[in-house]
Design an enzyme around this catalytic site. Structure first.
Site, PDB file in Angstrom:
ATOM      1  N   GLY A   1      51.042  39.396  27.316  1.00 11.99           N
ATOM      2  CA  GLY A   1      50.820  39.213  28.744  1.00 11.99           C
ATOM      3  C   GLY A   1      49.474  39.785  29.151  1.00 11.99           C
ATOM      4  N   CYS A   2      49.000  39.342  30.311  1.00 10.14           N
ATOM      5  CA  CYS A   2      47.683  39.770  30.774  1.00 10.14           C
ATOM      6  C   CYS A   2      47.668  41.258  31.118  1.00 10.14           C
ATOM      7  CB  CYS A   2      47.254  38.930  31.974  1.00 10.14           C
ATOM      8  SG  CYS A   2      48.500  38.798  33.277  1.00 10.14           S
ATOM      9  N   TYR A   3      48.618  41.699  31.938  1.00 11.82           N
ATOM     10  CA  TYR A   3      48.660  43.134  32.273  1.00 11.82           C
ATOM     11  C   TYR A   3      48.825  43.984  31.002  1.00 11.82           C
ATOM     12  CZ  TYR A   3      49.326  42.103  37.320  1.00 11.82           C
ATOM     13  OH  TYR A   3      49.185  41.692  38.624  1.00 11.82           O
TER      14      TYR A   3
END
Lengths: 345, 345, 345, 345
Positions: free
Chosen positions: C148-150
């Site tokens: 995921g990006c976060y």
């Protein structure tokens, strides 16, 4: 106390009406309709209104509506408006319609740019609600067609020149730029943040429906039918329209002479502010206000005049002008609720 | 009619004071100083004020100033404020100082984070101008130290929890984000449009001068000295601060129990709005207003509470709170001039 | 020439993959699926690709797809991915899955935060595609779960500290801020330009689905189960994530000592750039690139360290990292197609 | 290997040159001057360049400079350029000058719009560096005057119509909108974030110095002197120019006929992309690229054609076009380093 209803309260224009009416002591918002948010507090949908606006959205038939208020703002899409407005009028109500349905006097023109008109019998009576041009008629009207956002900026920008006969109207070119709130709050890909931010584009080039509305008013001022070029653009801002308008001067004029025409025309107007020669309007200086700021430049190199007019599309271009019309129709002071200082920065 | 002066009128905070004072019927702006724009109309520098504010900027000595008004807002940088404020007080004037110079009770703490204090004898008398905590003292004060923008959001966000003793104060972590107007209107590369837009960054990590101000007020509420972590960030927006605050709960609480604490603490406060459990504040819903919107989440997984507080940094974080303090100091209704609906979108 | 397919090509992540693959000489995009734009050129939907990407969108069954390429990027929502990926694997294809479906090793954790898992038999084999931590496994994998990006920003920010054992992992607090492209291109009110611009807010406070993914990797580095606080926020920018991470130091460290830990850990990494002590990363300096920029501050006042990590959420946070994984899985140089200079301003 | 120097490397244009040169394998950036940042790494001033550009800024005399490279980009303000360029030419160097100093063939016109010209003897030899019009001359030139940003968009937009003789050139009206990077990186109040964001305005109405440059090239294409109206506006975006251009058609044309003119004129051009009839260019679809996207509408109602041309002002409007000119002057493939896919969103 004048009782007010907003039909279509949950769009950006409807909620801007609710915001502005908070500043109007002699009227009271009694009913607000929204199909989508039926039963929910408007302040829940728009948390900026928390503590300030306590009304809940309802989904009502026109008959039920009519009993609840004396004057209605219809902030619904065109085509929907002409279904509702006749019933409200027949119930003895005053109406400020913010759609396009009653702006064009000629049903044939309407039908060319929009679709079939189902209430053409009201077109003759509807007053085009630009107070700076039609104040006396608005005062007496029961149906006011609130002008489009682009036309407001363009007609106010051109009126002094057209009335004075100093430009060649067939050379008018209008290059307008609007913030994204003009596209409304419907969920659509084209107005997503990522599609709009850090970008700029034209749309509906030579094909935007506000064109005939401008041509109607310009033609009225010229007393002859006029065709103009109009290109709208989408700005990466929420609020604001700037129209840049070009026209050939009939004979050379100085900036000072142009300035005198504008000062004469607008000297009594509370919502038109003229820029000093050499300065030009900016959308950020009218934000949140009902002002139309106008600047201009007479260009001796080309024999043209360039006019720049800035408004907040949700205020002078929609809800603010509607409240101004309400004030006139109800014999309230015209500026009531409309004298907030523009919010900058 | 109370006569008002603004020292430092051409910065964003000074001009926001001028904007807000337009809505205050019992006071009148009599004098506005600006070295940079001496002799120019304020509305020429900020065209949003055209037609609304008619005052010209002056470059005055303190003695000349003092005669012209009864209450002064000093909206100048720290260090400059402490040169001016004593003279105004000695001339019998009331002062709301928007700089940091009189916010810290302890000169030693001030000198650790800023520089030498040249008027420490006024620190004991200065009242920290957060009405929600110190209203009774403000009413009687002649010198109010208007709180910093970040501290306003953080202290209002934490006060109910600290007073109730439900969090461990040594675990407080404050992650704040501010719009660019907080950096003022000085021409500097770091706040150019191209440097800020479409970007985000932290600055002065663990080193921002608002830290001791928050620690002072938090310590006061806890009755014991507290050290906190504070990280400010620069948002690509003009107005708005959101502070996200973390702390360990002393013992588990539900959202409902936390909600009761907040509702009890703020039930009489006109400018604090509490979000319903499950919703959270956003800077865009307080824009242009004096509201502080607060939301929270008790997280049973981690035993922490997360508090979110949003303000407009130029209003509740500066000029609006200053006007609120003026109202209190002058026995005017506390909300006068401060009840504009937030401007959204 | 390695043949590539993109499943879900018309979302922001899919089209970013198409953009990045233009810079990869040893692979060729052979098939791109999109239900919504079936039959239309991708460059018609995204005119930035005009003249650069000539593929048309198709709406295909998995069987038809499998013949057309050797490696697939599945850029579809979770739940949809686990329907498609098993068939592609069984057809002998390599897959980089950009959804969340194969990121969590434990189906029970997945089902707690998402919904029922219909292909749990692949969880053991799926490699969490963060090359800086799991490069050797990625090289041999046929199924890579792209992070995921976060989590990418957070795990890269924390890994050196966790591996060195210098922080107390139970004190980790993560405050992240993301641009709006993270919400995808679906038409929804919440990501309209007018709702996002000039605003800032938190969402899914203490409830975001990226939390277990971070906890899994942090726990792995600590070799003990860890729970963290995580708050995501929505920034008014298109691209970029900045995570601000707080943790208690086990014992005092200087910035220099922290710096050495980071430099040692990342000295061979092509896509991690460390800020000099005293400077901090900004999203605008990684825009359009695969870099993760990291800065930090050891705060002796509070005994905490603050870590700041910036990525472009569509590149290192999604499509760029996926291409990096593709390069590793296909024995291509790891940086192929990923060395564009970040676009600033 | 061709050795390259950038004079004025720390402005937005200079640093954009440095960024683009990273993608040019046959040239090497050897020297970069900056008075302001003398001695500092360029990547320290612009952290996006970290790990990609390793050069330090120097403050050098022209003599010292000349030894260090074979071709120079002079990215300094007008007036400064004409002090440096003659010395570089006399030292046998090739120069691409990005200032306005050598764009106008007629020193008298230059002196009317700028100030005294101190090197008029080079005007005859300088080639106006718009490859789509003057490619053959550029190939042989030692001094190329890189076009202004606005003129690039306008001349490319109009050239096919002018060459075909289908418009009345005296009716040309150009309404252009530019992002803020066009104003450079100097610290000034007018381009602060808070002054620009959420706003829009015109500036230098009928008085912008790019006017004579457009008139020179338009007159060349018409083989008769032409005067045009030109209004530039400031957009709240970093990168991008959109020019909306109006002209009267000599006789009616359909969109299809106009389209054929454009397709014929630009069929071999690598950096001009034509929009399909009915679609229009947008700045966000050329961001970071050397493309000029062009759309148009023949309006039978008014007898006018509307042309829309979009570029990235820092690339095709400055540094990218300069690299394109460098490629031509050095017999490198014209598109080297310039084929990045535009970055959207």
């Amino acid at each position: 106390m004048i009782r007010i209803g907003i039909v279509g309260a949950s769009g950006y224009t409807g909620v801007e009406l609710a915001r502005l009416l908070c500043g109007c002591p002699d009227v009271k918002l009694m009913v607000a309709t929204s199909r989508q948010y039926n039963g929910r507090k408007l302040a829940e949908v728009y948390p900026n209104l928390a503590g300030m606006v306590d009304i809940a959205c309802e989904d009502l038939q026109t008959e039920e509506l009519a009993d609840r208020a004396d004057l209605f703002f219809t902030a619904v899409p065109h085509e929907t408006a002409m279904e509702i407005v006749p019933d409200l009028l027949q119930a003895g109500k005053k109406v400020v319609d913010l759609s396009a349905d009653f702006r064009l006097h000629d049903a044939a023109v309407y039908e060319k740019w929009y679709q079939k008109h189902t209430a053409p019998e009201y077109l003759a009576e509807a007053v085009y609600g630009l107070p700076e041009l039609h104040r006396q008629q608005i005062v007496k009207a029961r149906l006011v067609a609130n002008p489009g956002c682009y036309p407001t900026s363009v007609i106010l920008g051109l009126a002094p020149l057209l009335q004075a006969g100093v430009i060649e109207p067939e050379t008018i070119i209008v290059d307008s730029k609007s913030g994204a709130s003009g596209a409304g709050r419907a969920a659509q890909t084209g107005t997503l943040f990522c599609e709009v931010t850090e970008g700029f584009k034209a749309y509906k080039v030579a094909a935007h429906r506000h064109t005939p509305e401008m041509e109607q008013e310009i033609s009225g001022l010229c007393k002859t039918p006029i065709t103009i070029s109009f290109t709208p653009h989408l700005l990466p801002i929420s609020r604001g329209i700037l129209s840049t308008i070009y026209a050939k001067l009939v004979s050379p004029l100085t900036d000072g002479e142009v300035s005198e025409l504008y000062q004469g025309f607008y000297k009594e107007e509370p919502f038109v502010r003229l820029c000093a020669p050499g300065s030009f309007p900016a959308t950020q200086f009218v934000r949140g206000s009902n002002f139309c700021d106008i600047g201009f430049k007479a260009d001796s190199r080309t024999g043209r005049v360039v006019v720049l007019a800035a408004i907040d599309n949700l205020v002078k271009g929609a809800a603010g002008q509607a409240v101004q019309n309400m004030n006139l129709m109800c014999n309230l002071p015209e500026t009531t609720g409309l004298l907030a200082v523009p919010l900058f920065p």
